[in-house]
Motif scaffolding. Structure first.
Motif, PDB file in Angstrom:
ATOM      1  N   VAL A 177       8.226   3.211   3.593  1.00 16.76           N
ATOM      2  CA  VAL A 177       7.634   2.139   2.777  1.00 16.76           C
ATOM      3  C   VAL A 177       6.138   2.400   2.585  1.00 16.76           C
ATOM      4  N   SER A 178       5.479   2.802   3.711  1.00 13.35           N
ATOM      5  CA  SER A 178       4.039   2.998   3.600  1.00 13.35           C
ATOM      6  C   SER A 178       3.719   4.183   2.686  1.00 13.35           C
ATOM      7  N   THR A 219       4.525   3.124  -0.980  1.00 10.99           N
ATOM      8  CA  THR A 219       3.532   2.204  -1.528  1.00 10.99           C
ATOM      9  C   THR A 219       2.216   2.938  -1.788  1.00 10.99           C
ATOM     10  N   HIS A 220       1.890   3.853  -0.861  1.00 10.89           N
ATOM     11  CA  HIS A 220       0.671   4.638  -1.055  1.00 10.89           C
ATOM     12  C   HIS A 220       0.767   5.480  -2.321  1.00 10.89           C
ATOM     13  N   ARG A 225       0.574   3.230  -5.279  1.00 13.40           N
ATOM     14  CA  ARG A 225      -0.719   2.590  -5.510  1.00 13.40           C
ATOM     15  C   ARG A 225      -1.694   3.518  -6.243  1.00 13.40           C
ATOM     16  N   VAL A 242       4.468  -3.862  -5.282  1.00 13.58           N
ATOM     17  CA  VAL A 242       4.165  -2.899  -4.219  1.00 13.58           C
ATOM     18  C   VAL A 242       3.431  -3.603  -3.077  1.00 13.58           C
ATOM     19  N   ASN A 243       2.457  -4.400  -3.433  1.00 11.99           N
ATOM     20  CA  ASN A 243       1.699  -5.103  -2.401  1.00 11.99           C
ATOM     21  C   ASN A 243       2.582  -6.056  -1.600  1.00 11.99           C
ATOM     22  N   VAL A 245       5.882  -5.876  -1.125  1.00 17.04           N
ATOM     23  CA  VAL A 245       6.797  -5.117  -0.258  1.00 17.04           C
ATOM     24  C   VAL A 245       6.050  -4.651   0.976  1.00 17.04           C
ATOM     25  N   LEU A 246       4.867  -4.156   0.775  1.00 18.77           N
ATOM     26  CA  LEU A 246       4.059  -3.672   1.887  1.00 18.77           C
ATOM     27  C   LEU A 246       3.754  -4.805   2.868  1.00 18.77           C
ATOM     28  N   ASN A 269       6.848  -5.795   4.839  1.00 18.12           N
ATOM     29  CA  ASN A 269       7.108  -4.733   5.799  1.00 18.12           C
ATOM     30  C   ASN A 269       6.182  -4.861   7.000  1.00 18.12           C
ATOM     31  N   ASP A 315      -3.023   1.716   3.810  1.00 24.93           N
ATOM     32  CA  ASP A 315      -3.332   0.381   4.267  1.00 24.93           C
ATOM     33  C   ASP A 315      -4.421   0.476   5.335  1.00 24.93           C
TER      34      ASP A 315
END
Ligand code: ADP
Length: 739
Positions: free
Chosen positions: A368-369, A372-373, A376, A416-417, A419-420, A423, A693
């Protein structure tokens, strides 16, 4: 009066040689039977002493051999001996003992014999006719069962005689009739004299003189021819009575005289016999005692046998129980072993499953990280370039394509934000911060930032803040804003031409905790009762239209989870067509001392007219353009380099006010570049500009000498605030990172 009846005994059917048997300690049954027959033979020969000695031996062996048949037989012989010796009571005693053993067997012959013998004694010696006749009748039953007609004839003769003796001629007659019919074929020649006498008696009683006279005379004739004189004497006696009754006194007298004569002879013989056995008589009691001893021994043996049987039985039961216990233990043990094995297998599996789950969870969060990265970074470009286009080409401000692009990019970014965020909450990676804030300022900021959406649906946002709430409270204002923004934007989305109220009230104060109640209320479409629980689940949207891209279905689940972090929960009241009201309460700390400290630490001098030099280290060309644009727009002088090496080189010759450092770069990453910059003694503030993050990289950032982190896509105001704070600190030679 002396009478001789036929005593029934085990007859000597074979010729035995008295000396042929040799007594072994445990003779066989055949040998014991031989001995028993020998004892009967001695009795018939009036050798009572030998008969008794032999019988005692037989009894001993029979008891040892546990042969009830032979025991009954030997008692019968012993009793018969006593009967012959006129010891009637002892005879009765032993007959009864014999009978008790006989009754334990299925030998009806011996039962019949002993009953007959007891009948003899009771009727003719004890004169107890009723008892005696009963025994006879028992005997008769056994004989009938065996269909032994000879025996039946004999017993019936005894019964007839007994009845006639007491004058019951009619009762005795049926028996007499039977004997008359079968005597010739089945009768014993020893009883023919008695039979004639009985006929004489009966017909005499009936007044049939002719047949009575001939019967008596025939009996006397046969009696004179035979050896046994006792029945002859009785015949003379009965005949004499008959003659007397009929007035023939002369003949009556003659017969009486004959009776006396024979009786006297017999009596004398008896006297002789008795004299002969007088010595034996002395020993009789001794025999009886011996026999009783055998009995007692037998009893003792029986008792000890019973005891040992009980002991053996107990032993077997205990052994059985022990074996059962042992077996159960064994089974239990096996079961436990099996269970343990299964359990440890299951445990191993569980451990593996747990490890896998943990691994999967780590992988999931990494995934996930990473995703998302990765998302982003390009989104930063898309949003930035869209903004640039709108800035540079004012004529496109009304372009529906561009506004769609902007909307879609923002939508993606918020997804995205979200979901992050979810998580992070699920993995307990969010720790609430303690910041001083003013509730009014925060709520008004939210109101302003959402005013654009409010206008879209022609809604008004009405804020009511309880004046009792202190000016400054301490808590995580960012998470609070996030909660309120989510709820207010939902309210604005689902309301048209209406009002959205944000009511904030002081509920209670406990110590330093101020419990603030927040109420976000609209008069929009409302939520159906059946959907009210569902909407807090992830990705749940009620009544969403295909073309409608508003929202991700994550807003309320984030709200609920964030409130969970505050130790609070949310309540919902809603009705279709009426509106919706969300309520929650959060306890914030009120501590004026702490607040002052925090406020005093906020740098004031944010204004600077000097054009600041910023070095941007960024490999992504699009992002370079976006960042440069933002900086230049705000009067910053911007120098761009593509990688860390270039940055280090440039810094050797040129001084910058601040460095914006991308982290994820090829060749040399942002951490390493910063480390090397610091190693060279360059103290210029470094702000990591990253799609990672903040929490994920904070530790490594500190160790690399980075001063602060700003996450892309960033709010430009936030960036300038950070830069100002860092520069003012640098001025005061305070190099501790701010974070
Ligand atoms: P979304 O991103 O779709 O808004 P949320 O989790 O925030 O996701 O909300 C879930 C659903 O709850 C929404 O799709 C909507 O159907 C319903 N909902 C939330 N707030 C309101 C409201 N104020 N009025 C009516 N419906 C609402």
């Amino acid at each position: 009066m002396y009478q001789i009846r036929i005593v029934l005994l085990l007859l000597t059917l074979n010729i035995f040689n008295v000396n042929c048997y040799s007594l072994t300690p445990t003779p066989s049954k055949k040998e014991i039977t031989k001995l028993a027959k020998q004892a009967s033979k001695y009795l018939r020969a009036a050798n009572f002493e030998k008969s008794l000695i032999t019988s005692r031996l037989v009894l001993h062996h029979a008891i040892n051999a546990k042969d009830n048949n032979l025991v009954a037989n030997s008692y019968n012989t012993i009793a018969a001996n006593y009967e012959k010796l006129s010891e009637y009571d002892k005879a009765i005693f032993f007959y009864k003992k014999g009978l008790s053993y006989a009754n334990k067997t299925d030998n009806d012959t011996i039962k019949g014999w002993i009953n007959n013998n007891l009948g003899n004694i009771y009727c003719f010696e004890k004169k107890q006719y009723k008892k005696g006749i009963n025994y006879y009748k028992n005997s008769l039953d056994y004989s009938k069962k065996l269909a032994d007609t000879s025996q039946i004839v004999l017993t019936k003769l005894n019964i007839t005689w007994a009845y006639f003796d007491i004058g019951l001629f009619d009762k005795g007659f049926p028996y007499l009739k039977f004997i008359n019919k079968y005597h010739e074929e089945y009768g014993d020649e020893r009883t023919i004299v008695a039979l004639n006498m009985l006929n004489g008696m009966y017909y005499g009683f009936k007044g049939e003189y002719k047949i009575a006279t001939s019967s008596f005379l025939n009996g006397i004739k046969l009696g004179n021819e035979g050896n046994d004189k006792s029945d002859l004497s009785y015949t003379h006696q009965e005949y004499s009575k008959y003659l007397l009754k009929n007035g023939d006194y002369k003949k009556a007298y003659e017969n009486l005289a004959l009776y006396n004569k024979i009786t006297e002879e017999l009596f004398n013989k008896e006297i002789l016999k008795k004299a002969n056995i007088v010595g034996i008589n002395l020993e009789l009691d001794e025999y009886k005692r011996e026999i009783e001893k055998i009995e007692i021994e037998k009893d003792l043996q029986y008792q000890s046998l019973r005891k040992s049987r009980i002991i053996v039985l107990l032993f077997v039961i205990i052994l059985g129980v022990l074996l059962l216990l042992l077996y159960t233990l064994y089974k239990n043990n096996n079961f436990k072993k099996k269970n343990n094995k299964e359990l440890s297998l299951a445990n191993d599996k569980l451990v593996i499953a747990k490890e896998k789950a943990e691994e999967a969870s780590v992988l999931k969060s990494q995934f996930v990280s990473t995703i998302t990265h990765e998302l982003r970074t390009p989104l930063y470009g898309v949003v930035g370039i869209t903004n640039m286009l709108l800035d540079e080409h004012k004529e496109l401000a009304n372009s529906p394509h561009l506004s769609s692009l902007k909307f879609s990019a923002r939508y993606l970014l918020s997804l995205v934000n979200d979901v992050l965020q979810i998580n992070k909450i699920e993995e307990n990676r969010i720790v609430l911060e303690n910041l001083t804030f003013n509730i009014s300022d925060e709520i008004n900021m939210i109101k302003n930032s959402l005013s654009f959406i409010a206008k879209n649906n022609n809604n008004f946002i009405i804020v009511n803040i309880d004046p009792a709430i202190p000016e400054y409270l301490i808590g995580d204002k960012l998470r609070l804003s996030q909660i309120i923004i989510n709820l207010v934007s939902n309210a604005l989305k689902f309301t048209k031409n209406g009002e959205v109220f944000i009511d904030v009230n002081l509920e209670k104060i406990i110590d330093k905790s101020h419990f603030i109640e927040f109420k976000i209320k609209d008069n929009g479409v409302g939520i159906a009762f059946e959907d009210q629980d569902k909407i807090f689940e992830k990705f749940v949207q009620v009544g969403r239209k295909e073309v409608d891209y508003q929202g991700t279905g994550l807003g309320l689940s984030i709200v609920k989870r964030l409130l969970g972090l505050f130790g609070s929960d949310i309540t919902l009241e809603s009705a279709i067509g009426v509106g919706t009201e969300f309520t929650f309460t959060i306890a914030f700390e009120f501590d004026p001392e702490k607040t002052n400290e925090i406020i005093n630490n906020i740098p004031v001098d944010l204004s600077s007219n000097k054009q600041l030099k910023v070095l941007v280290v960024e490999d992504n060309k699009i992002n370079q353009i976006v960042t440069e644009k933002i900086l230049k727009k705000n009067n910053y002088k911007c120098t761009l380099v593509d990688d860390g090496y270039q940055a280090i080189k440039l810094l050797e010759d040129e001084i910058f006010d601040v460095i914006l450092m991308d982290i994820n770069m090829p060749l040399i990453n942002g951490f390493e570049t910063s480390r090397r910059i610091r190693f060279k003694g360059i103290k210029t503030p470094i702000v990591a500009l990253t799609a990672f993050d903040k929490e994920e990289i904070i530790e490594e950032a500190i160790s690399a000498g980075i001063d602060d982190i700003i996450v892309k896509p960033f709010d430009s105001v936030k960036l300038f605030k950070i830069i100002n704070v860092l520069l003012s600190k640098n001025k005061n030679h305070d190099l501790t990172p701010v974070f």
